[in-house]
Design an enzyme around this catalytic site. Sequence first.
Site, PDB file in Angstrom:
ATOM      1  N   ASN A   1      34.844  28.533  30.245  1.00  0.00           N
ATOM      2  CA  ASN A   1      35.588  27.785  31.266  1.00  0.00           C
ATOM      3  C   ASN A   1      34.766  26.676  31.926  1.00  0.00           C
ATOM      4  O   ASN A   1      35.336  25.721  32.443  1.00  0.00           O
ATOM      5  CB  ASN A   1      36.081  28.795  32.319  1.00  0.00           C
ATOM      6  CG  ASN A   1      36.519  28.136  33.600  1.00  0.00           C
ATOM      7  OD1 ASN A   1      37.601  27.564  33.676  1.00  0.00           O
ATOM      8  ND2 ASN A   1      35.663  28.182  34.625  1.00  0.00           N
TER       9      ASN A   1
ATOM     10  N   TYR B   1      35.438  13.000  27.891  1.00  0.00           N
ATOM     11  CA  TYR B   1      35.853  14.366  28.236  1.00  0.00           C
ATOM     12  C   TYR B   1      37.003  14.802  27.322  1.00  0.00           C
ATOM     13  O   TYR B   1      36.994  15.898  26.751  1.00  0.00           O
ATOM     14  CB  TYR B   1      36.262  14.362  29.701  1.00  0.00           C
ATOM     15  CG  TYR B   1      36.936  15.603  30.244  1.00  0.00           C
ATOM     16  CD1 TYR B   1      36.183  16.661  30.742  1.00  0.00           C
ATOM     17  CD2 TYR B   1      38.329  15.694  30.318  1.00  0.00           C
ATOM     18  CE1 TYR B   1      36.807  17.788  31.292  1.00  0.00           C
ATOM     19  CE2 TYR B   1      38.953  16.807  30.867  1.00  0.00           C
ATOM     20  CZ  TYR B   1      38.187  17.852  31.355  1.00  0.00           C
ATOM     21  OH  TYR B   1      38.800  18.956  31.901  1.00  0.00           O
TER      22      TYR B   1
ATOM     23  N   LYS C   1      37.207  17.924  24.720  1.00  0.00           N
ATOM     24  CA  LYS C   1      38.213  18.986  24.818  1.00  0.00           C
ATOM     25  C   LYS C   1      39.045  19.033  23.530  1.00  0.00           C
ATOM     26  O   LYS C   1      39.437  20.105  23.076  1.00  0.00           O
ATOM     27  CB  LYS C   1      39.100  18.773  26.042  1.00  0.00           C
ATOM     28  CG  LYS C   1      38.343  18.886  27.384  1.00  0.00           C
ATOM     29  CD  LYS C   1      37.829  20.290  27.653  1.00  0.00           C
ATOM     30  CE  LYS C   1      37.422  20.485  29.112  1.00  0.00           C
ATOM     31  NZ  LYS C   1      36.924  21.835  29.391  1.00  0.00           N
TER      32      LYS C   1
HETATM   33  N1  LIG Z   1      41.027  21.138  37.680  1.00  0.00           N
HETATM   34  C1  LIG Z   1      41.702  20.462  36.766  1.00  0.00           C
HETATM   35  O1  LIG Z   1      42.548  19.623  37.087  1.00  0.00           O
HETATM   36  C2  LIG Z   1      41.451  20.725  35.304  1.00  0.00           C
HETATM   37  C3  LIG Z   1      42.315  20.125  34.372  1.00  0.00           C
HETATM   38  C4  LIG Z   1      42.108  20.343  33.026  1.00  0.00           C
HETATM   39  C5  LIG Z   1      41.066  21.146  32.590  1.00  0.00           C
HETATM   40  N2  LIG Z   1      40.235  21.713  33.512  1.00  0.00           N
HETATM   41  C6  LIG Z   1      39.131  22.554  33.001  1.00  0.00           C
HETATM   42  O2  LIG Z   1      39.137  23.795  33.664  1.00  0.00           O
HETATM   43  C7  LIG Z   1      37.803  24.313  33.664  1.00  0.00           C
HETATM   44  C8  LIG Z   1      37.439  24.770  35.066  1.00  0.00           C
HETATM   45  O3  LIG Z   1      37.404  23.636  35.914  1.00  0.00           O
HETATM   46  P1  LIG Z   1      37.710  23.686  37.493  1.00  0.00           P
HETATM   47  O4  LIG Z   1      38.790  22.724  37.723  1.00  0.00           O
HETATM   48  O5  LIG Z   1      37.866  25.078  37.937  1.00  0.00           O
HETATM   49  O6  LIG Z   1      36.384  22.995  38.037  1.00  0.00           O
HETATM   50  P2  LIG Z   1      35.295  23.485  39.110  1.00  0.00           P
HETATM   51  O7  LIG Z   1      34.420  22.307  39.311  1.00  0.00           O
HETATM   52  O8  LIG Z   1      35.943  24.140  40.273  1.00  0.00           O
HETATM   53  O9  LIG Z   1      34.509  24.614  38.290  1.00  0.00           O
HETATM   54  C9  LIG Z   1      33.650  24.321  37.214  1.00  0.00           C
HETATM   55  C10 LIG Z   1      32.489  25.294  37.293  1.00  0.00           C
HETATM   56  O10 LIG Z   1      31.662  25.072  36.130  1.00  0.00           O
HETATM   57  C11 LIG Z   1      30.302  25.170  36.558  1.00  0.00           C
HETATM   58  N3  LIG Z   1      29.445  24.427  35.638  1.00  0.00           N
HETATM   59  C12 LIG Z   1      29.417  23.076  35.452  1.00  0.00           C
HETATM   60  N4  LIG Z   1      28.460  22.760  34.583  1.00  0.00           N
HETATM   61  C13 LIG Z   1      27.870  23.929  34.186  1.00  0.00           C
HETATM   62  C14 LIG Z   1      26.815  24.254  33.323  1.00  0.00           C
HETATM   63  N5  LIG Z   1      26.162  23.296  32.669  1.00  0.00           N
HETATM   64  N6  LIG Z   1      26.462  25.547  33.165  1.00  0.00           N
HETATM   65  C15 LIG Z   1      27.126  26.523  33.841  1.00  0.00           C
HETATM   66  N7  LIG Z   1      28.140  26.284  34.704  1.00  0.00           N
HETATM   67  C16 LIG Z   1      28.506  24.987  34.860  1.00  0.00           C
HETATM   68  C17 LIG Z   1      30.301  24.548  37.960  1.00  0.00           C
HETATM   69  O11 LIG Z   1      29.161  24.945  38.700  1.00  0.00           O
HETATM   70  C18 LIG Z   1      31.613  25.071  38.539  1.00  0.00           C
HETATM   71  O12 LIG Z   1      31.436  26.284  39.238  1.00  0.00           O
HETATM   72  C19 LIG Z   1      36.914  23.209  33.111  1.00  0.00           C
HETATM   73  O13 LIG Z   1      36.623  23.466  31.750  1.00  0.00           O
HETATM   74  C20 LIG Z   1      37.756  21.977  33.248  1.00  0.00           C
HETATM   75  O14 LIG Z   1      37.409  20.986  32.308  1.00  0.00           O
HETATM   76  C21 LIG Z   1      40.408  21.528  34.855  1.00  0.00           C
END
Ligand SMILES: NC(=O)c1ccc[n+]([C@@H]2O[C@H](COP(=O)([O-])OP(=O)(O)OC[C@H]3O[C@@H](n4cnc5c(N)ncnc54)[C@H](O)[C@@H]3O)[C@@H](O)[C@H]2O)c1
Length: 255
Positions: free
Chosen positions: A90, A155, A159
Amino acid sequence: MKRFEGKTVVVTGGGGGIGGAACRRFAAEGARVAVLDLSLDAAQQVTAQIVAQGGTALALHGDITVRADVNDAIAQIEAKLGPVDVLVNNAGWDVFKPFTKTTPVEWERLIAINLVGALHRHHAVLPGMVERKRGSIVNIASDAARVGSSGEAVYAACKGGLVAFSKTIAREHARHGITVNVVCPGPTDTALFADYKEGAGNPEKLLEAFQRAIPLGRIGQPDDLPGAIAFFASDDARYITGQVLSVSGGLTMAG
Ligand SMILES: NC(=O)c1ccc[n+]([C@@H]2O[C@H](COP(=O)([O-])OP(=O)(O)OC[C@H]3O[C@@H](n4cnc5c(N)ncnc54)[C@H](O)[C@@H]3O)[C@@H](O)[C@H]2O)c1
């Protein structure tokens, strides 16, 4: 009987918005949950919430782009919680600007976190899953992979790569009893989305535009995601592999 009783679940980026919500759901359904994050503080906050609810969780610091960190984390998890039954990839990160304004240094970081990081984690857990002839992997991609998204070119490429990788690993390991599926969140209210809104220059206008465009009338909340993630990880999905599901309020209706 809870669906994940006796199972060990690892969630990378488990200290973040969607990852934290997934960790809490797995714990509520009986799993021992390993919360792996770059931010130990964030991982510890999630484990504290789980333990306060009577669950079992372990916070680990690790950078998923560093192979040794990933291997160390998996070794610690297996020693303390048992063999990994479920891996949720994730952790993610993004830079929001038009492609021509991005730099090769940014591309490298984006690819390291969003694509290569996932390869390290699969490489670390798959041999054990093959040996045990069971396991589920849920990869968190993005609707950017399915329909594109302005300001997120590299990005989106990562993905999209993760989706193709997931399907291939699903084919390679089906005979070992391992399933691999993908959840694609749409715009979801987390720290990552807050950065996206800022990057767009006019956060309020962007939010309004999303609300108008999303058939279900609102952007996602982190708690909208764990249902789909836990489903793919569960025995309910034992005959489902190599599939991609958008959780985006109907914003995208990819076939
Ligand atoms: N929020 C959105 O709108 C959205 C949309 C599409 C996809 N996503 C995907 O959902 C997933 C979760 O994202 P989110 O929105 O909860 O973001 P978020 O920023 O709340 O959480 C991401 C987490 O990943 C951790 N992280 C980042 N780089 C890291 C690394 N190198 N090693 C270990 N941990 C790491 C961060 O510390 C953070 O806690 C991601 O893969 C993101 O691409 C999110």
